[in-house]
Design a protein around this motif. Structure first.
Motif: not given
Length: 326
Positions: A131-132, A141-151, A155-159, A251-259
């Motif tokens: 949803g976010a 945008a197509a091809g993006e990597t998105i991380a949703f950080l749920n506070l 605490l958890a993330a959706g990728i 952690v998200l930046a160096v493991t998932v590297d989301p846009n």
């Protein structure tokens, strides 16, 4: 799924929380388009404990939402549900919804039988990520990597990668709240000590700041006011919480590297002051580390919309491709 010459079908999304169940009806977006999501109805009701109560409450909320639809608005084609707990995406069964005292519930089949529509069930953070990503403009945008950080309470993330959820091999790819690196070494509900969730979540903020509800706006205000009776404590608590959130972002930046990293959950309702505090901590870290500075993390952060039921919308979008017999 949509009829190209007629009105798009409608989708119902349900977001199961520890204290509230929220729902929304949306028009199914046409394939391969990123137009704004149109919400036709939304409602909520208190969550009750136990599997039978959950089934009753979700079915009642579906009926409420259908009753709210304007005449001639279209036909509901499917229901999507986002819920905490361990979700079996194949069967729609859910185990271990701790906050609702549910060990097991066959949620998809029960709601399908009660409401007569196809049903899909997804982890609540994953649903909110969908949803976010749809609601935040530069998450579309197509091809993006998105991380949703749920506070939220935790605490958890959706990728999301290339428009698809990344669940990992066992649905734990985003459980970064249980990385045990927080220096206070507080005991976590998962059984470990030092989980990021023990300091960087809404539940942690409530525990560390019992003077206000919700706590985070009050913490930030008191930390900025030297005349506040709890000023020194607020400065310390703010530092603890914001450091843990920044660790999660690292952690998200160096493991998932989301846009884009979208901040959501109950704590995100604090709004811009929270985002400013997180960005400030990330800039401090960048000033002492060329590596962190080069990641340009403050520029990647966005806030999830607080005026829309993000989790329910994501759950509805997840129901777009559920088979009619499901």
């Amino acid at each position: 799924m949509a009829d190209p010459i007629g009105s798009p079908p409608l989708l119902i999304g349900i977001d199961v929380g520890g204290t509230k169940i929220a729902g929304a009806v949306i028009e199914a977006p046409r394939e391969h388009t990123f137009t704004d999501v149109r919400v036709l109805a939304q409602s909520s009701r208190p969550a009750r404990r136990g599997p039978d109560a959950l089934i009753d409450d979700v079915a009642a909320l579906v009926n409420t939402l259908v009753a709210q639809l304007p005449p001639g608005s279209g036909t509901v084609a499917a229901i999507g549900i986002g819920t905490p707990g361990a979700v079996d995406e194949t069967t729609g069964d859910v185990n271990d919804i701790a906050n609702l005292a549910i060990g097991h519930v066959p949620l998809a089949s029960a709601i399908r039988a009660r409401c007569g529509m196809p049903v899909t069930v997804e982890n609540d953070v994953n649903a909110a990520a969908v949803g976010a990503a749809r609601l935040v403009e530069d998450g579309r945008a197509a091809g993006e990597t998105i991380a949703f950080l749920n506070l939220g309470t935790g605490l958890a993330a959706g990728i999301i990668r290339d428009g698809e959820l990344d669940r990992g091999s066992s649905n734990t790819v985003g459980e970064i709240g249980h990385i045990p690196v927080e220096p206070h070494r507080w005991r976590c509900a998962c059984g470990q000590v030092g989980c990021l969730e023990t300091a960087g979540s809404g539940g942690a903020a409530t525990r560390l700041w019992p003077y206000a509800s919700p706590p985070m706006p009050a913490i930030l205000d008191a930390a900025q006011n030297p005349h506040h009776p709890h000023h020194k404590q607020a400065v310390e608590v703010r530092g603890t919480i914001i450091a843990a959130i920044a660790d999660a972002i690292d952690v998200l930046a160096v493991t998932v590297d989301p846009n884009v990293i979208i901040i959501g959950g109950g704590m995100a309702k604090t709004g811009t002051p929270l985002l400013d505090a997180i960005r400030g901590e990330l800039r401090v870290r960048g000033n002492t580390s060329g590596f962190i500075n080069a990641l340009n993390l403050p520029a990647r952060l966005r806030l999830a919309p607080t005026d829309l039921p993000v989790g329910a919308i994501g759950a509805a979008l997840g129901a777009m491709h559920v088979p009619a017999a499901a």
